[in-house]
Design a protein around this motif. Structure first.
Motif, short mmCIF file in Angstrom:
data_model
loop_
_atom_site.label_atom_id
_atom_site.label_comp_id
_atom_site.label_asym_id
_atom_site.label_seq_id
_atom_site.Cartn_x
_atom_site.Cartn_y
_atom_site.Cartn_z
N PHE A 171 -9.83 -1.00 -1.40
CA PHE A 171 -10.35 0.13 -0.64
C PHE A 171 -9.31 1.25 -0.54
O PHE A 171 -9.28 2.01 0.42
N GLY A 172 -8.43 1.35 -1.56
CA GLY A 172 -7.36 2.34 -1.52
C GLY A 172 -7.87 3.77 -1.49
O GLY A 172 -7.24 4.65 -0.93
N THR A 173 -9.04 4.06 -2.11
CA THR A 173 -9.58 5.42 -2.11
C THR A 173 -10.77 5.57 -1.17
O THR A 173 -11.39 6.63 -1.12
N SER A 174 -11.13 4.50 -0.41
CA SER A 174 -12.31 4.55 0.45
C SER A 174 -12.13 5.55 1.58
O SER A 174 -11.03 5.84 2.03
N LEU B 72 3.98 -4.08 9.15
CA LEU B 72 4.37 -2.68 9.30
C LEU B 72 5.87 -2.53 9.48
O LEU B 72 6.35 -1.44 9.83
N GLU B 73 6.66 -3.59 9.25
CA GLU B 73 8.10 -3.53 9.46
C GLU B 73 8.86 -3.04 8.23
O GLU B 73 10.08 -2.99 8.25
N THR B 74 8.15 -2.70 7.17
CA THR B 74 8.78 -2.21 5.95
C THR B 74 8.43 -0.75 5.76
O THR B 74 7.49 -0.23 6.37
N GLN B 75 9.18 -0.07 4.88
CA GLN B 75 8.94 1.35 4.66
C GLN B 75 7.54 1.59 4.13
O GLN B 75 6.90 2.58 4.49
N VAL B 76 7.07 0.71 3.27
CA VAL B 76 5.70 0.80 2.76
C VAL B 76 4.87 -0.30 3.41
O VAL B 76 5.24 -1.47 3.34
N SER C 97 0.83 -1.20 0.00
CA SER C 97 0.00 0.00 0.00
C SER C 97 0.86 1.25 0.00
O SER C 97 2.08 1.20 0.17
N LYS C 98 0.21 2.38 -0.17
CA LYS C 98 0.91 3.66 -0.15
C LYS C 98 0.20 4.60 0.82
O LYS C 98 -1.03 4.68 0.81
N ILE C 99 0.97 5.30 1.64
CA ILE C 99 0.43 6.30 2.56
C ILE C 99 1.02 7.63 2.18
O ILE C 99 2.25 7.75 2.03
N ALA C 100 0.20 8.65 2.02
CA ALA C 100 0.68 9.93 1.52
C ALA C 100 1.53 10.69 2.51
O ALA C 100 2.51 11.31 2.16
#
Length: 738
Positions: A558-561, A478-482, A444-447
């Motif tokens: 659900f990336g844009t939910s 959650l142990e990776t940068q993304v 996933s990507k977090i802005a």
């Protein structure tokens, strides 16, 4: 010392005796006009170039010019062998209007690399730019399935700032990765009537990032005369890595003293080893660099002696070592061999000790880095949520936190062969966990860091969703940068595959299509009204509806939910979604509600009924938008013309008209006139069970008594209109292609 110097001088004379390494194959020309064409590129006989790296040398009014393959893409500068780059020119798209807003001229732009499969546009060295004060620019692939673009707007020239390209007079965006062909499309909100006196035209193009700089003062003069822009291309040999290519015939790195390295994409490239230069794709193509004729000679205290691939600096009589000013300097000769051996043994022991310490430090650093990413991605907050749920006795969540090693093993260290999907919000891999469960793992990507708490809250909420028609979230890492999300695996792919792909059209019966639509509607109704905090999906489309082993439909991605608080009827955000499925009311106002999902569901429903795509660039203007074509057929009483052949034969006219009437209500321009997803799900279930109920005929008679809807192909901001369809005021059609 004397004999060593003599040998080195002899090597120096031998290396300088060799002629300059050729750049083209024997018997082949290496230049076209003033541009150098090194092998593996070439022109003329097929033996002069490798695979599809053909260059055509054409005679023009300005002399001979090189062109890429058989295309009209001119190469204005030399091909870069070291970095694997070449440059071509492509036309600028433009769109001009007079003061009354009438179109004067329009010219789009297309560029296709065609059969040259080893060449692609560089996503790191190019950018897409649109210029003008009433401009919408799009960059799309040739199938119009991948879109990107930007908007530039201004009402006064004084608002435009030199050196910036952030949406006022000029806008820019990054180039999608791996693009080999694209079209540039221009649009205008107001036909330049608000700015025709100083900005009558719009321009859009793909250009080299270092070439393009926006200057408002010369913008009007410059782009009136410029027709072409330079674009940087990346190239590589074949589609295999260096390790794979070495085992096969035709390995391109044939020069002695050459090295192979894999690229970020498919294929590999060759370079001469350090200390050598030339063409690594030709035998004898890499020649030794005489460092003693260059600036390196200034590093020597005394004499500089060239050696193959390097050079040597002599020391004064009675000393030994490296005679460079920045090296180990010259030291006195040691009279005893045992002293030298003892020093060497000590040095080896020191190296072993340093290596062992480095391994320990690196391992500790990796552990700390994982802890940093875990905290940065909200791991402590997620643990708190999970422990709170456990303390409260709630077992509705089976959320699990995976380690990075588990998911690396599951995906064979994220092998490219495991990729099953890519999109704007992440890459999806197929993986097998240690318990042999097959899962889908999404990067996933977090802005921004400020969204971590919202991200964790949404992850916790999605993990509690337990609906048969929603793809289940099993856990995260959650142990990776993304952050990585782990979902249940859907073996039968997307709904889009089963209704659009070659050989699959017509594979679904009417009964199955209604079932899939009903299951998707039930899932959206559940998200809108049955979970603790309502969820609006915002990107409902046929590619986001997946099918499991038994072809049961499940909503995914659900990336844009967004979560909707109970005290809010609507939320405002940047417009996100997919063109063709986007709610016109949401596109115009930026405010989304659960009715936005209803519109998108209606478009998917039309796809199920017709087997057509939501947006088809290769069709005529009136049939390009599926929604527009569907409404036109219904208003003219030609519903059968647009339905899929299998649907027409399997369904009764009463049943099909009832379904079409439901779809028409879902895609109305005014969101208040659309039904809720719960109402849609209820009606669909009723249609499946009571397809021949008397109410169908009554509805059809009412439906045929009046026109259904004006054309809602795609909508943007515009002047308020008046007429019979008052509920659609403020929305004007905006065709996305000319």
């Amino acid at each position: 010392m004397a004999w060593q110097v003599a040998v080195l001088l002899l090597l120096q004379r031998l290396s300088s005796a060799f002629a300059a390494a050729p750049m083209a194959r024997p018997g082949c020309r290496s230049e076209c006009g003033s541009v150098q064409i090194p092998y593996p590129f070439g022109f003329g006989d097929s033996s002069c170039f490798l695979d599809d790296f053909e260059i055509t040398c054409k005679e023009t009014t300005n002399g001979p010019k090189p062109f890429l393959g058989r295309s009209n893409l001119e190469l204005p500068v030399d091909i870069d062998l070291v970095n694997g780059l070449l440059q071509v020119n492509h036309a600028i798209a433009r769109d001009c209007y007079d003061r009354q807003g009438r179109s004067i001229s329009y010219s789009g732009s297309r560029i296709n690399l065609g059969s040259m499969k080893s060449v692609r546009f560089s996503d790191s060295r190019n950018k897409f730019v649109a210029i003008g004060c009433d401009t919408v620019g799009y960059l799309a692939d040739m199938d119009y399935t991948i879109w990107t673009g930007c908007v530039s707007y201004c009402t006064n020239m004084s608002f435009v700032t030199n050196g910036t390209c952030s949406g006022i007079g000029c806008c820019e965006t990054r180039t999608p990765k791996g693009v080999r062909a694209f079209s540039v499309v221009l649009r205008s909100y107001y036909n330049h009537t608000n700015c025709s006196s100083f900005s009558p035209c719009s321009y859009a193009f793909l250009a080299n990032s270092s070439f393009m700089s926006f200057n408002a003062l010369d913008y009007f003069l410059t782009f009136k005369n410029v027709t072409m822009m330079p674009v940087t291309l990346e190239w590589a040999v074949g589609n295999r890595t260096c390790e794979e290519a070495r085992e096969e015939e035709g390995f391109a790195c044939v020069a002695k003293n050459s090295e192979c390295y894999s690229t970020n994409g498919p294929g590999y490239r060759c370079n001469c080893s350090p200390g050598y230069q030339g063409n690594p794709y030709l035998k004898g193509g890499c020649e030794d660099i005489d460092e003693c004729k260059g600036p390196q000679k200034n590093q020597c205290m005394r004499d500089c002696i060239n050696t193959p691939g390097s050079f040597y600096c002599t020391c004064p009589r009675g000393t030994r070592g490296d005679g460079r000013w920045d090296g180990s300097r010259c030291t006195p000769k040691f009279p005893y061999l045992d002293v030298v051996l003892g020093a060497g043994s000590g040095f080896l022991f020191l190296c072993a000790s340093v290596s062992w310490l480095y391994w320990i430090v690196s391992k500790k650093r990796l552990i700390k880095l994982k802890e940093k990413f875990f905290q940065q991605n909200g791991g402590l907050l997620l643990q708190h949520h999970l422990s709170s749920s456990s303390d409260d006795g709630r077992n509705d969540s089976i959320m699990r936190i995976f380690t990075s090693e588990e998911l690396q093993r599951a995906t064979n260290n994220y092998d490219e062969d495991c990729i099953i999907g890519q999109g704007g919000f992440g890459t999806v891999y197929k993986g097998t966990l240690s318990d042999q469960r097959v899962v889908a793992i999404k990067k996933s990507k977090i802005a921004a860091k400020g969204e971590i708490e919202q991200f964790i809250n949404e992850v916790v909420l999605l993990s509690t969703i337990n609906h048969k028609n929603v793809v289940k979230l099993l856990g995260c890492c959650l142990e990776t940068q993304v952050p990585l999300l782990v979902f249940e695996f859907m073996s039968n792919g997307t709904l889009s595959h089963h209704i659009h792909d070659q050989g699959r059209r017509g594979s679904l019966s009417l009964e199955n299509r209604l079932r899939i639509a009903a299951e998707a509607a039930e899932a959206l109704a559940y998200l809108h009204s049955s979970v603790s905090t309502p969820i609006i999906h915002r990107d409902v489309k046929s590619t986001n509806i997946l099918l499991d082993d038994s072809y049961t439909a499940k909503i995914s991605d659900f990336g844009t939910s967004r979560l909707v608080p109970f005290d809010r009827n609507c939320l405002t955000s940047l417009v996100r979604g997919t063109i063709g499925y986007l709610d016109p009311e949401y596109f115009q106002s930026g405010q989304f509600t659960d009715k936005s999902d209803v519109y998108s569901f209606g478009v998917v429903f039309i796809e199920l009924l017709t087997g057509e795509k939501a947006l088809s660039e290769n069709k005529s203007e009136e049939h390009r938008s599926l929604v527009k074509h569907f409404i036109s057929c219904m208003n003219e009483g030609r519903l059968c013309d647009i339905l899929d052949d299998r649907i027409r034969h399997e369904g009764s006219m009463e049943q099909l008209m009832a379904v079409a009437e439901l779809v028409e209500r879902c895609i109305r321009l005014n969101g208040d006139e659309r039904p809720t997803m719960k109402e849609v799900a209820t009606e669909l279930e009723g249609m499946r069970t009571f397809s021949n109920h008397p109410w169908v005929n009554e509805e059809i008679e009412s439906l045929l008594a009046k026109p259904l809807l004006s054309e809602p192909a795609f909508y943007g901001a515009g002047n308020t209109t008046s007429g019979d369809n008052s509920s659609h005021s403020g929305l004007v059609p905006l065709n996305i292609t000319r």
